[in-house]
Motif scaffolding. Structure first.
Motif, mmCIF file in Angstrom:
data_model
loop_
_atom_site.group_PDB
_atom_site.id
_atom_site.type_symbol
_atom_site.label_atom_id
_atom_site.label_comp_id
_atom_site.label_asym_id
_atom_site.label_seq_id
_atom_site.Cartn_x
_atom_site.Cartn_y
_atom_site.Cartn_z
ATOM 1 N N ILE A 47 0.836 -1.204 0.000
ATOM 2 C CA ILE A 47 0.000 0.000 0.000
ATOM 3 C C ILE A 47 0.868 1.250 0.000
ATOM 4 O O ILE A 47 0.617 2.196 -0.755
ATOM 5 C CB ILE A 47 -0.989 -0.030 1.185
ATOM 6 C CG1 ILE A 47 -2.036 -1.119 0.925
ATOM 7 C CG2 ILE A 47 -1.646 1.334 1.394
ATOM 8 C CD1 ILE A 47 -2.962 -1.396 2.076
ATOM 9 N N TYR A 48 1.925 1.257 0.806
ATOM 10 C CA TYR A 48 2.830 2.405 0.829
ATOM 11 C C TYR A 48 3.465 2.605 -0.546
ATOM 12 O O TYR A 48 3.539 3.725 -1.057
ATOM 13 C CB TYR A 48 3.893 2.216 1.915
ATOM 14 C CG TYR A 48 4.812 3.406 2.101
ATOM 15 C CD1 TYR A 48 4.313 4.701 2.165
ATOM 16 C CD2 TYR A 48 6.183 3.235 2.238
ATOM 17 C CE1 TYR A 48 5.148 5.794 2.352
ATOM 18 C CE2 TYR A 48 7.025 4.314 2.427
ATOM 19 C CZ TYR A 48 6.502 5.591 2.486
ATOM 20 O OH TYR A 48 7.344 6.669 2.662
ATOM 21 N N VAL A 58 -4.462 9.342 -3.906
ATOM 22 C CA VAL A 58 -5.117 8.060 -4.173
ATOM 23 C C VAL A 58 -6.070 7.730 -3.019
ATOM 24 O O VAL A 58 -5.721 7.879 -1.853
ATOM 25 C CB VAL A 58 -4.073 6.942 -4.413
ATOM 26 C CG1 VAL A 58 -3.179 6.737 -3.228
ATOM 27 C CG2 VAL A 58 -4.704 5.661 -4.847
ATOM 28 N N GLY A 59 -7.269 7.297 -3.391
ATOM 29 C CA GLY A 59 -8.274 6.927 -2.402
ATOM 30 C C GLY A 59 -8.149 5.470 -2.000
ATOM 31 O O GLY A 59 -7.514 4.659 -2.681
ATOM 32 N N ALA A 60 -8.774 5.120 -0.886
ATOM 33 C CA ALA A 60 -8.712 3.745 -0.383
ATOM 34 C C ALA A 60 -9.277 2.747 -1.390
ATOM 35 O O ALA A 60 -8.704 1.682 -1.598
ATOM 36 C CB ALA A 60 -9.448 3.643 0.946
ATOM 37 N N TYR A 61 -10.396 3.087 -2.020
ATOM 38 C CA TYR A 61 -10.984 2.136 -2.964
ATOM 39 C C TYR A 61 -10.160 2.019 -4.247
ATOM 40 O O TYR A 61 -10.151 0.962 -4.887
ATOM 41 C CB TYR A 61 -12.461 2.467 -3.230
ATOM 42 C CG TYR A 61 -13.312 1.923 -2.106
ATOM 43 C CD1 TYR A 61 -13.755 0.608 -2.117
ATOM 44 C CD2 TYR A 61 -13.610 2.703 -0.998
ATOM 45 C CE1 TYR A 61 -14.489 0.080 -1.068
ATOM 46 C CE2 TYR A 61 -14.339 2.189 0.064
ATOM 47 C CZ TYR A 61 -14.781 0.877 0.020
ATOM 48 O OH TYR A 61 -15.495 0.357 1.071
ATOM 49 N N ASP A 62 -9.434 3.072 -4.616
ATOM 50 C CA ASP A 62 -8.487 2.958 -5.735
ATOM 51 C C ASP A 62 -7.382 1.976 -5.365
ATOM 52 O O ASP A 62 -6.954 1.160 -6.194
ATOM 53 C CB ASP A 62 -7.863 4.320 -6.057
ATOM 54 C CG ASP A 62 -8.886 5.328 -6.545
ATOM 55 O OD1 ASP A 62 -9.857 4.927 -7.210
ATOM 56 O OD2 ASP A 62 -8.708 6.527 -6.245
ATOM 57 N N LEU A 63 -6.927 2.033 -4.125
ATOM 58 C CA LEU A 63 -5.890 1.102 -3.657
ATOM 59 C C LEU A 63 -6.418 -0.327 -3.654
ATOM 60 O O LEU A 63 -5.713 -1.262 -4.071
ATOM 61 C CB LEU A 63 -5.405 1.497 -2.263
ATOM 62 C CG LEU A 63 -4.620 2.797 -2.178
ATOM 63 C CD1 LEU A 63 -4.465 3.243 -0.732
ATOM 64 C CD2 LEU A 63 -3.262 2.649 -2.852
ATOM 65 N N ILE A 64 -7.650 -0.510 -3.216
ATOM 66 C CA ILE A 64 -8.254 -1.851 -3.208
ATOM 67 C C ILE A 64 -8.306 -2.404 -4.624
ATOM 68 O O ILE A 64 -7.929 -3.560 -4.869
ATOM 69 C CB ILE A 64 -9.655 -1.813 -2.562
ATOM 70 C CG1 ILE A 64 -9.521 -1.526 -1.061
ATOM 71 C CG2 ILE A 64 -10.415 -3.109 -2.813
ATOM 72 C CD1 ILE A 64 -10.830 -1.168 -0.383
ATOM 73 N N THR A 65 -8.739 -1.587 -5.577
ATOM 74 C CA THR A 65 -8.808 -2.015 -6.979
ATOM 75 C C THR A 65 -7.427 -2.405 -7.499
ATOM 76 O O THR A 65 -7.265 -3.449 -8.143
ATOM 77 C CB THR A 65 -9.407 -0.894 -7.851
ATOM 78 O OG1 THR A 65 -10.727 -0.610 -7.386
ATOM 79 C CG2 THR A 65 -9.454 -1.295 -9.318
ATOM 80 N N TYR A 93 -7.894 -0.153 5.108
ATOM 81 C CA TYR A 93 -8.022 0.997 6.011
ATOM 82 C C TYR A 93 -7.112 0.860 7.234
ATOM 83 O O TYR A 93 -6.530 1.849 7.686
ATOM 84 C CB TYR A 93 -9.484 1.192 6.443
ATOM 85 C CG TYR A 93 -10.297 1.921 5.398
ATOM 86 C CD1 TYR A 93 -10.097 3.278 5.153
ATOM 87 C CD2 TYR A 93 -11.258 1.256 4.647
ATOM 88 C CE1 TYR A 93 -10.826 3.953 4.195
ATOM 89 C CE2 TYR A 93 -12.002 1.923 3.688
ATOM 90 C CZ TYR A 93 -11.784 3.274 3.467
ATOM 91 O OH TYR A 93 -12.512 3.943 2.507
ATOM 92 N N ARG A 94 -6.972 -0.340 7.764
ATOM 93 C CA ARG A 94 -6.055 -0.539 8.898
ATOM 94 C C ARG A 94 -4.615 -0.258 8.479
ATOM 95 O O ARG A 94 -3.839 0.337 9.229
ATOM 96 C CB ARG A 94 -6.184 -1.952 9.468
ATOM 97 C CG ARG A 94 -7.379 -2.124 10.391
ATOM 98 C CD ARG A 94 -7.328 -3.415 11.166
ATOM 99 N NE ARG A 94 -7.367 -4.604 10.340
ATOM 100 C CZ ARG A 94 -8.485 -5.204 9.906
ATOM 101 N NH1 ARG A 94 -9.654 -4.721 10.238
ATOM 102 N NH2 ARG A 94 -8.408 -6.284 9.159
ATOM 103 N N SER A 95 -4.247 -0.678 7.282
ATOM 104 C CA SER A 95 -2.890 -0.414 6.781
ATOM 105 C C SER A 95 -2.670 1.079 6.579
ATOM 106 O O SER A 95 -1.600 1.605 6.901
ATOM 107 C CB SER A 95 -2.653 -1.163 5.465
ATOM 108 O OG SER A 95 -2.640 -2.548 5.694
ATOM 109 N N LEU A 99 0.132 3.513 8.358
ATOM 110 C CA LEU A 99 1.035 4.400 7.623
ATOM 111 C C LEU A 99 0.884 5.848 8.082
ATOM 112 O O LEU A 99 1.874 6.577 8.188
ATOM 113 C CB LEU A 99 0.792 4.276 6.113
ATOM 114 C CG LEU A 99 1.092 2.901 5.504
ATOM 115 C CD1 LEU A 99 0.614 2.829 4.060
ATOM 116 C CD2 LEU A 99 2.568 2.553 5.607
ATOM 117 N N LEU A 100 -0.354 6.253 8.383
ATOM 118 C CA LEU A 100 -0.587 7.591 8.938
ATOM 119 C C LEU A 100 0.087 7.723 10.297
ATOM 120 O O LEU A 100 0.751 8.728 10.576
ATOM 121 C CB LEU A 100 -2.094 7.857 9.086
ATOM 122 C CG LEU A 100 -2.874 8.149 7.818
ATOM 123 C CD1 LEU A 100 -4.371 8.037 8.081
ATOM 124 C CD2 LEU A 100 -2.522 9.522 7.269
ATOM 125 N N GLY A 101 -0.085 6.721 11.141
ATOM 126 C CA GLY A 101 0.491 6.737 12.479
ATOM 127 C C GLY A 101 2.006 6.764 12.482
ATOM 128 O O GLY A 101 2.629 7.349 13.378
#
Length: 175
Positions: A47-48, A58-65, A93-95, A99-101
């Protein structure tokens, strides 16, 4: 949130990474996590890397795709269709929260998307300039931004837990 750490007086394009930069950022993130005892799992790394390689927020759902496309399973029988290994949104989302943290990415709340941090490992408050036309994002961690945070904490006594400063408009190239 401490605001007395590293700042710089200029803008950074957050999607301006070469393949070598991406490799260096991934290695530095692995080392940072190793030193802090955090688990930089293969999914978190993927993901990173996708956030680093993106040419816009990039949005979360773009990453999922993207992850699902990377996980296409090719059957042994050539006449059978490829199947996709499912990627659960909560896992992504947890990942992203991890990464935010760790300070590796920022979340742009106005457009619900993620961008790499230009100063990972250096706790700072940043302002983001977001071009509404081309989606270019610039990160600014300058002294005036820090002064605003310092005013809130020291002069007003407001404990800042999270800060996102976003300015939307047109970048230099789109004007």
């Amino acid at each position: 949130m401490s605001t007395s750490l590293s700042v710089c007086d200029h803008l950074h394009d957050v999607q301006d990474f070469t393949p070598d930069d991406v490799t260096e950022r991934l290695s530095a993130a692995k080392e940072q996590c190793r030193l802090s005892g955090a688990r930089f799992t293969p999914l978190r790394q993927q993901i990173y890397q996708l956030v680093l390689e993106a040419n816009q927020p990039v949005g979360a759902y773009d990453l999922i795709t993207q992850l699902q496309q990377m996980r296409l399973v090719t059957p042994d029988d050539a006449s059978a269709q490829k199947t996709t290994k499912n990627v659960a949104p909560p896992t992504v989302y947890r990942s992203l929260e991890f990464l935010l943290g760790e300070g590796l990415i920022h979340q742009l709340t106005s457009i619900n998307a993620y961008v790499p941090c230009c100063h990972p490992r250096a706790q700072h408050t940043a302002a983001f300039l977001i071009c509404a036309q081309c989606q270019r994002v610039q990160e600014c961690s300058s002294i005036p931004v820090q002064e605003m945070m310092s005013f809130a904490e020291k002069d007003v006594g407001f404990v800042v837990e999270r800060s996102v400063i976003e300015l939307s408009g047109r970048c230099q190239a789109c004007q």
